[in-house]
Design an enzyme around this catalytic site. Sequence first.
Site, short mmCIF file in Angstrom:
data_model
loop_
_atom_site.label_atom_id
_atom_site.label_comp_id
_atom_site.label_asym_id
_atom_site.label_seq_id
_atom_site.Cartn_x
_atom_site.Cartn_y
_atom_site.Cartn_z
N VAL A 17 0.84 -1.21 0.00
CA VAL A 17 0.00 0.00 0.00
C VAL A 17 0.87 1.25 0.00
CG1 VAL A 17 -1.67 1.34 1.35
CG2 VAL A 17 -1.95 -1.14 1.13
N LYS A 43 14.22 -2.44 2.14
CA LYS A 43 13.09 -2.32 1.21
C LYS A 43 12.80 -0.84 0.95
CE LYS A 43 8.64 -3.09 -0.33
NZ LYS A 43 8.35 -1.96 -1.18
N TYR A 69 11.95 8.47 12.03
CA TYR A 69 10.87 9.27 12.63
C TYR A 69 11.29 10.71 12.84
CZ TYR A 69 8.48 4.85 13.27
OH TYR A 69 7.87 3.65 13.04
N ARG A 92 -9.26 -11.68 14.55
CA ARG A 92 -9.26 -10.29 14.12
C ARG A 92 -8.90 -9.40 15.32
NH1 ARG A 92 -13.90 -6.91 12.76
NH2 ARG A 92 -13.09 -5.25 11.46
N THR A 123 -3.67 1.88 7.77
CA THR A 123 -3.52 0.52 8.31
C THR A 123 -4.84 0.01 8.88
OG1 THR A 123 -1.28 1.13 8.94
CG2 THR A 123 -2.15 -0.90 9.90
N PRO A 125 -7.28 -2.51 11.29
CA PRO A 125 -8.60 -1.96 11.00
C PRO A 125 -8.56 -0.44 11.12
CG PRO A 125 -8.58 -2.93 13.19
CD PRO A 125 -7.22 -3.16 12.61
N VAL A 126 -8.76 0.24 10.00
CA VAL A 126 -8.41 1.65 9.90
C VAL A 126 -9.20 2.55 10.85
CG1 VAL A 126 -9.94 2.19 7.95
CG2 VAL A 126 -7.82 3.46 8.27
N ASP A 152 -14.02 2.11 -0.43
CA ASP A 152 -15.32 1.45 -0.61
C ASP A 152 -16.23 2.32 -1.47
OD1 ASP A 152 -14.81 -0.60 1.77
OD2 ASP A 152 -14.29 1.42 2.42
N ARG A 155 -15.26 2.03 -5.02
CA ARG A 155 -15.76 0.75 -5.58
C ARG A 155 -17.25 0.87 -5.91
NH1 ARG A 155 -12.37 -2.72 -1.10
NH2 ARG A 155 -10.49 -2.97 -2.37
N ARG A 157 -18.92 3.68 -6.64
CA ARG A 157 -19.09 4.57 -7.81
C ARG A 157 -18.66 3.86 -9.09
NH1 ARG A 157 -16.27 10.05 -6.06
NH2 ARG A 157 -16.94 10.72 -8.14
N HIS A 179 -14.94 0.59 7.68
CA HIS A 179 -14.24 0.04 6.52
C HIS A 179 -14.14 -1.46 6.80
CE1 HIS A 179 -11.51 -0.80 3.31
NE2 HIS A 179 -10.54 -1.16 4.13
P1 NAD Z 1 2.65 -4.98 3.77
O1 NAD Z 1 2.87 -6.13 4.70
O2 NAD Z 1 3.01 -5.11 2.32
O3 NAD Z 1 3.40 -3.69 4.34
C1 NAD Z 1 3.43 -3.35 5.69
C2 NAD Z 1 4.74 -2.63 5.92
O4 NAD Z 1 4.74 -2.14 7.27
C3 NAD Z 1 5.97 -3.53 5.77
O5 NAD Z 1 6.86 -2.94 4.85
C4 NAD Z 1 6.55 -3.58 7.18
O6 NAD Z 1 7.97 -3.68 7.19
C5 NAD Z 1 6.08 -2.26 7.74
N1 NAD Z 1 6.06 -2.19 9.21
C6 NAD Z 1 5.52 -3.08 10.09
N2 NAD Z 1 5.70 -2.64 11.34
C7 NAD Z 1 6.32 -1.44 11.26
C8 NAD Z 1 6.78 -0.49 12.20
N3 NAD Z 1 6.61 -0.68 13.50
N4 NAD Z 1 7.38 0.64 11.74
C9 NAD Z 1 7.57 0.85 10.43
N5 NAD Z 1 7.17 -0.03 9.48
C10 NAD Z 1 6.57 -1.15 9.89
O7 NAD Z 1 1.11 -4.61 3.92
P2 NAD Z 1 0.24 -3.75 2.87
O8 NAD Z 1 -0.41 -4.65 1.90
O9 NAD Z 1 1.08 -2.61 2.39
O10 NAD Z 1 -0.90 -3.20 3.84
C11 NAD Z 1 -0.59 -2.22 4.81
C12 NAD Z 1 -1.84 -1.94 5.64
O11 NAD Z 1 -2.82 -1.29 4.83
C13 NAD Z 1 -2.52 -3.22 6.17
O12 NAD Z 1 -2.95 -2.98 7.50
C14 NAD Z 1 -3.71 -3.39 5.23
O13 NAD Z 1 -4.74 -4.11 5.83
C15 NAD Z 1 -4.06 -1.93 5.03
N6 NAD Z 1 -4.98 -1.64 3.91
C16 NAD Z 1 -5.88 -0.67 4.13
C17 NAD Z 1 -6.82 -0.34 3.15
C18 NAD Z 1 -7.81 0.74 3.43
O14 NAD Z 1 -8.79 0.92 2.70
N7 NAD Z 1 -7.61 1.51 4.49
C19 NAD Z 1 -6.80 -1.02 1.92
C20 NAD Z 1 -5.84 -2.01 1.71
C21 NAD Z 1 -4.92 -2.33 2.73
#
Ligand code: NAD
Length: 314
Positions: A17, A43, A69, A92, A123, A125-126, A152, A155, A157, A179
């Site tokens: 993301v 990465k 940070y 969950r 992130t 659950p947002v 959502d 999606r 629309r 969400h």
């Molecule tokens: P991912 O596993 O690809 O990436 C998560 C990243 O967070 C990794 O690079 C990891 O190293 C990093 N990370 C973990 N702990 C950390 C910390 N303490 N400090 C810094 N970095 C840290 O996951 P993703 O697919 O990119 O998804 C990320 C989040 O977004 C998930 O919680 C997912 O559910 C959420 N998401 C939200 C929506 C939305 O509509 N809000 C949609 C899709 C995904």
Amino acid sequence: MNFTQGNKVVLVGTGAVGSSYAYALLNQGICDELVLVDLNEEKAKGDVMDLDHGVVYAPGEMAIKFGTYEDCKDAALVVICAGAPQKPGETRLDLVSKNVKIFESIVGSIMKTGFNGIFLVATNPVDILAYATWKISGLPKERVIGSGTVLDSARFRSALGKEFDTAPASVHGYIIGEHGDSQLPVWSSASIAGTPVAPLLTEERKEEMAVAVRDAAYDIINAKGATYYGIASGLARITKAILRNENVILPVGALLEGENGHSDVYIGIPSVINRGGVKRVVELDLNESEREKLARSVQTLKDIQGAIWQESNV
Ligand code: NAD
């Protein structure tokens, strides 16, 4: 204004993301400075190099660097896409507790730098994590925003656009609430060119569309493991609305304080977004069934909030 101006963005979490969001910012030329922070430094450093090579073909200059940070101290916006993925066998609620603890560390570290900008949280659950960010940071509610139901609603629309052979940008409609599974479409106000669409659809078709929107994430995850382009575009849209002071209405995660009959919960709701963050939550003219569904969605989130904040000191 008594908070950080400018348009420096710090992205925490450059997974699927986060890195897609960074790519969207670059391609749309939304900010001048972007800093990438991740637990997985290698990465993030790789992403910085890769994105930097795209600047040549971007709409304008963008300084992209790897950071820590400490870089948040003068940032206008910190976007959090970091989180632990759900492990097999993990509930969950276990995942929620784990991510709230991660947020205590991330948001706590960011606030120690003197950060005085706006948080945007993606992130999951947002809704719960936006609430946690607001609580931990102590920032005014206007300056802590969740991505809410921005994805959502996109999606919804998109589905209506296909149904009525019209560009989704010309379709007005919102998904509100969590969400997640308790979200709801606001059929009573969904329209194209001012014409309500609900009377043009059968109850069965409306239900089918609502379920397809609600379950889209599961379908995408089954197909390719994760969803990221849609949310990345939504996050870029919110970022642009903030940094360019647009006063545009987007269905973000905002704290309710009496609006639409609810309080003390972050939830997806149309809100006016500008340089100050959430300028105003829109009061919706919901019908009775929509009001009931929204109340149920609020309760779903509050049950989780209750369970989490009993065991945490936040
Ligand atoms: P991912 O596993 O690809 O990436 C998560 C990243 O967070 C990794 O690079 C990891 O190293 C990093 N990370 C973990 N702990 C950390 C910390 N303490 N400090 C810094 N970095 C840290 O996951 P993703 O697919 O990119 O998804 C990320 C989040 O977004 C998930 O919680 C997912 O559910 C959420 N998401 C939200 C929506 C939305 O509509 N809000 C949609 C899709 C995904």
